[in-house]
Design an enzyme around this catalytic site. Structure first.
Site, mmCIF file in Angstrom:
data_model
loop_
_atom_site.group_PDB
_atom_site.id
_atom_site.type_symbol
_atom_site.label_atom_id
_atom_site.label_comp_id
_atom_site.label_asym_id
_atom_site.label_seq_id
_atom_site.Cartn_x
_atom_site.Cartn_y
_atom_site.Cartn_z
ATOM 1 N N LYS A 1 -14.265 22.358 20.787
ATOM 2 C CA LYS A 1 -14.341 21.426 21.925
ATOM 3 C C LYS A 1 -15.371 20.333 21.658
ATOM 4 O O LYS A 1 -15.103 19.153 21.889
ATOM 5 C CB LYS A 1 -14.736 22.216 23.188
ATOM 6 C CG LYS A 1 -15.130 21.340 24.353
ATOM 7 C CD LYS A 1 -15.474 22.159 25.573
ATOM 8 C CE LYS A 1 -16.929 22.527 25.732
ATOM 9 N NZ LYS A 1 -17.838 21.414 26.035
ATOM 10 N N ASN A 2 -16.554 20.740 21.180
ATOM 11 C CA ASN A 2 -17.629 19.755 21.059
ATOM 12 C C ASN A 2 -17.467 18.793 19.897
ATOM 13 O O ASN A 2 -18.241 17.850 19.778
ATOM 14 C CB ASN A 2 -18.996 20.456 21.000
ATOM 15 C CG ASN A 2 -19.395 21.018 22.351
ATOM 16 O OD1 ASN A 2 -18.706 20.789 23.354
ATOM 17 N ND2 ASN A 2 -20.493 21.754 22.396
ATOM 18 N N CYS B 1 -26.968 19.120 36.211
ATOM 19 C CA CYS B 1 -25.916 20.135 36.330
ATOM 20 C C CYS B 1 -26.575 21.492 36.408
ATOM 21 O O CYS B 1 -27.803 21.583 36.446
ATOM 22 C CB CYS B 1 -24.928 20.036 35.174
ATOM 23 S SG CYS B 1 -25.616 20.564 33.633
ATOM 24 N N ARG C 1 -30.675 17.134 32.519
ATOM 25 C CA ARG C 1 -29.847 16.508 31.489
ATOM 26 C C ARG C 1 -29.763 14.978 31.574
ATOM 27 O O ARG C 1 -28.698 14.409 31.811
ATOM 28 C CB ARG C 1 -28.434 17.113 31.500
ATOM 29 C CG ARG C 1 -28.486 18.593 31.222
ATOM 30 C CD ARG C 1 -27.128 19.198 31.082
ATOM 31 N NE ARG C 1 -26.518 18.958 29.786
ATOM 32 C CZ ARG C 1 -25.341 19.460 29.413
ATOM 33 N NH1 ARG C 1 -24.667 20.213 30.248
ATOM 34 N NH2 ARG C 1 -24.854 19.197 28.232
ATOM 35 N N ASP D 1 -25.818 27.534 23.374
ATOM 36 C CA ASP D 1 -24.499 27.855 23.930
ATOM 37 C C ASP D 1 -24.095 29.317 23.700
ATOM 38 O O ASP D 1 -23.026 29.745 24.125
ATOM 39 C CB ASP D 1 -23.422 26.931 23.339
ATOM 40 C CG ASP D 1 -23.474 25.547 23.966
ATOM 41 O OD1 ASP D 1 -24.204 25.360 24.949
ATOM 42 O OD2 ASP D 1 -22.785 24.635 23.456
ATOM 43 N N ARG E 1 -12.682 25.115 31.067
ATOM 44 C CA ARG E 1 -13.161 23.887 30.433
ATOM 45 C C ARG E 1 -13.376 24.091 28.935
ATOM 46 O O ARG E 1 -13.265 23.141 28.163
ATOM 47 C CB ARG E 1 -14.500 23.457 31.044
ATOM 48 C CG ARG E 1 -14.407 22.862 32.431
ATOM 49 C CD ARG E 1 -15.762 22.337 32.848
ATOM 50 N NE ARG E 1 -16.410 21.739 31.682
ATOM 51 C CZ ARG E 1 -17.700 21.861 31.386
ATOM 52 N NH1 ARG E 1 -18.508 22.519 32.166
ATOM 53 N NH2 ARG E 1 -18.195 21.300 30.301
HETATM 54 C C1 UD1 Z 1 -24.392 19.173 23.654
HETATM 55 C C2 UD1 Z 1 -23.228 20.116 23.801
HETATM 56 C C3 UD1 Z 1 -23.630 21.336 24.630
HETATM 57 C C4 UD1 Z 1 -24.870 21.999 24.027
HETATM 58 C C5 UD1 Z 1 -25.977 20.972 23.808
HETATM 59 C C6 UD1 Z 1 -27.166 21.546 23.061
HETATM 60 C C7 UD1 Z 1 -21.336 18.602 23.734
HETATM 61 C C8 UD1 Z 1 -20.203 17.949 24.473
HETATM 62 N N1 UD1 Z 1 -22.129 19.403 24.464
HETATM 63 O O1 UD1 Z 1 -24.746 18.722 24.962
HETATM 64 O O2 UD1 Z 1 -22.546 22.263 24.624
HETATM 65 O O3 UD1 Z 1 -25.359 22.997 24.916
HETATM 66 O O4 UD1 Z 1 -25.481 19.854 23.040
HETATM 67 O O5 UD1 Z 1 -26.770 22.067 21.840
HETATM 68 O O6 UD1 Z 1 -21.475 18.454 22.538
HETATM 69 N N2 UD1 Z 1 -32.040 15.066 26.563
HETATM 70 C C9 UD1 Z 1 -32.882 14.116 27.117
HETATM 71 N N3 UD1 Z 1 -32.480 12.800 27.090
HETATM 72 C C10 UD1 Z 1 -31.294 12.395 26.547
HETATM 73 C C11 UD1 Z 1 -30.451 13.367 25.983
HETATM 74 C C12 UD1 Z 1 -30.844 14.701 25.996
HETATM 75 O O7 UD1 Z 1 -33.951 14.436 27.615
HETATM 76 O O8 UD1 Z 1 -31.008 11.191 26.570
HETATM 77 C C13 UD1 Z 1 -32.425 16.504 26.569
HETATM 78 C C14 UD1 Z 1 -31.487 17.381 27.402
HETATM 79 O O9 UD1 Z 1 -31.836 17.362 28.774
HETATM 80 C C15 UD1 Z 1 -31.676 18.731 26.755
HETATM 81 C C16 UD1 Z 1 -31.894 18.380 25.280
HETATM 82 O O10 UD1 Z 1 -32.255 17.004 25.261
HETATM 83 O O11 UD1 Z 1 -32.828 19.357 27.260
HETATM 84 C C17 UD1 Z 1 -30.679 18.561 24.400
HETATM 85 O O12 UD1 Z 1 -29.553 17.989 25.037
HETATM 86 P P1 UD1 Z 1 -28.325 17.360 24.226
HETATM 87 O O13 UD1 Z 1 -28.366 17.798 22.799
HETATM 88 O O14 UD1 Z 1 -28.271 15.909 24.498
HETATM 89 O O15 UD1 Z 1 -27.094 18.059 24.948
HETATM 90 P P2 UD1 Z 1 -25.664 17.434 25.116
HETATM 91 O O16 UD1 Z 1 -25.416 16.490 24.000
HETATM 92 O O17 UD1 Z 1 -25.482 16.957 26.515
#
Ligand code: UD1
Length: 420
Positions: free
Chosen positions: A22-23, A117, A122, A307, A399
């Protein structure tokens, strides 16, 4: 709303096929916006999130075509609208992945700001600041990220304050058509980032360093048509292996990749599982033994994935001994714990750590899923319960897990879906 009803106590046994990831499928679908030529994507998993991404492309005027082998062809040249509405972003945060491609190819994008969420606040500040460093003009108003650029984005040297998976993917996609070179430091090393990079390279992008923490992208004029097959889902693979270990079972996961599951397989060996691997399969055998509790700490790849944290909590809840699980990626990813305690587990939360004292078996109860991976963990808890468990709000599971009850049934589980 559908529920899953599980009668626990069966050891999982048999073989299953793992779906596409999925990711990686989500950013790869978004990347089709980078070219006016047709991109064919194979091995897409059949999931709600994939349907939502296809619907999002549809809202923009792009009509993906699904062929008889369930491969999807996308030609984005019919695009008319450059926005991702709140109705879709609220059901799937990964909609943010269209921001980089739209901005770099069309010079404008409006994407609803994803809210918090169940697992944490996030934010997407790092996506925004990196695109601003590449010359984008971005304002956040009326709940939307409104981005534009005069001419082309330009390459930049970007240091990500935190490792962000979709942030790295958004910037990497934007950089493929930017003027000059972009260097992303402290980039995410997740296999899904590598899969997206490999797809972009097949489309003609110039990218190196994917899979390390420094990714270098040299912007090109155009990307072109390609056919790309999405890699196997490591989280789905891990979830079934953990379920088999928790139920003292013996399963073989096929069409997967052991090389991207090292941290998980090593924990499963500590649990007491015998693990055998081939190039595209993994076999786990508990030899009917009760699992031993393990301790772990989540962190970005190649460390233990967040995850898979909830599923190991379920396993520890019936293991021999005490295990502690520390979550370092998201601030609020323990919602499943309270539900497991209602099923007789002995788990306490101390800050960002849970301490799990294993009990002989859980007791079935009605429980409620709060997010995707928590749902999977509650299903595992149901499988190791003495009587019947019903898991409510399973739209979360749909999902991210393809045909979960059929796959578990094929491994002998007593699980069925009911509408209420
Ligand atoms: C992706 C995955 C999700 C997985 C996560 C961590 C997808 C679609 N989803 O989510 O399944 O659990 O990686 O491996 O690929 N953060 C900030 N600012 C930002 C972006 C992130 O503070 O602009 C923080 C987030 O709140 C979190 C951490 O960084 O604490 C990591 O998040 P991130 O790697 O961005 O997660 P996703 O990409 O949303």
């Amino acid at each position: 709303m559908d529920k899953l009803i599980i009668k626990g106590g069966v050891s999982l046994k048999g073989e299953i096929r793992i779906a596409g990831a999925k990711n990686s499928a989500l950013p790869i679908l978004a990347s089709t916006l980078l070219t006016h030529e047709t991109v064919q994507i194979c091995n897409l998993p059949h999931l709600y999130d994939i349907t939502t991404m296809i619907e999002l492309l549809g809202c923009m005027g792009v009509q993906p075509i699904i062929d008889e082998k369930l491969n999807v062809e996308v030609n984005s040249s019919t695009i008319q609208d450059f926005s991702a509405p709140y109705e879709l972003v609220k059901t799937m945060r990964a909609s943010i992945l269209v921001l980089g491609p739209l901005l770099t190819r069309y010079g404008k994008a409006e994407v609803a700001l994803p809210g918090g969420c169940a697992i944490g606040s996030r934010p997407v500040n790092l996506h925004i600041s990196a695109l601003q460093a590449m010359g984008a003009d971005i304002v956040v108003e009326d709940g939307y990220i409104k981005a534009s650029v005069d001419g082309k984005l330009r390459g930049a040297h970007i240091f990500m304050d935190l490792v962000t998976v979709t942030g790295t993917e958004n910037v990497m996609m934007a950089a493929t058509l930017a003027k000059g070179q972009t260097i992303i430091e402290n980039a995410a090393r997740e296999p899904e980032v590598v899969d997206l990079a490999n797809c972009l390279v097949t489309m003609g992008a110039e990218i190196s360093g994917q899979g390390t923490d420094t990714i270098v992208i040299d912007g090109v004029e155009d990307l072109k048509s390609c056919s790309y097959s999405v890699m196997p889902d490591r989280i789905e693979t891990g979830t079934y292996l953990i379920a088999a270990a928790a139920t003292r079972g013996h399963i073989k996961a096929k069409d997967t990749r052991p090389d991207i599951l090292e941290s998980v397989l090593s924990k499963l060996e500590q649990v007491g599982a015998e693990i055998k691997v081939g190039e595209d399969w993994i076999e786990l055998d508990m030899h009917d033994k009760r699992p031993n509790a393990v301790s772990l700490r989540t962190a970005p790849y190649p460390a233990f994935p967040t995850d898979m944290q909830a599923q190991f909590t379920a396993l520890n809840s019936v293991a021999n001994g005490t295990g502690s699980i520390t979550e370092t990626v998201f601030e609020n990813r323990f919602m499943h714990v309270h539900e497991m305690n209602r099923m007789g587990a002995s788990i306490r939360v101390e800050g960002n750590t849970v301490i799990v004292d294993g009990v002989e078996a859980l007791k079935g109860a009605p429980v409620m899923a709060t997010d995707l991976r928590a749902s999977a963990s509650l299903i595992i808890a149901g499988l190791v319960s003495e009587n019947e468990t019903s898991v409510d709000r399973i739209y979360h599971i749909d999902r991210g897990y393809e045909c979960i009850e059929e796959k578990l049934q094929s491994l002998g589980a007593q699980i069925r879906r009911v509408s209420s």
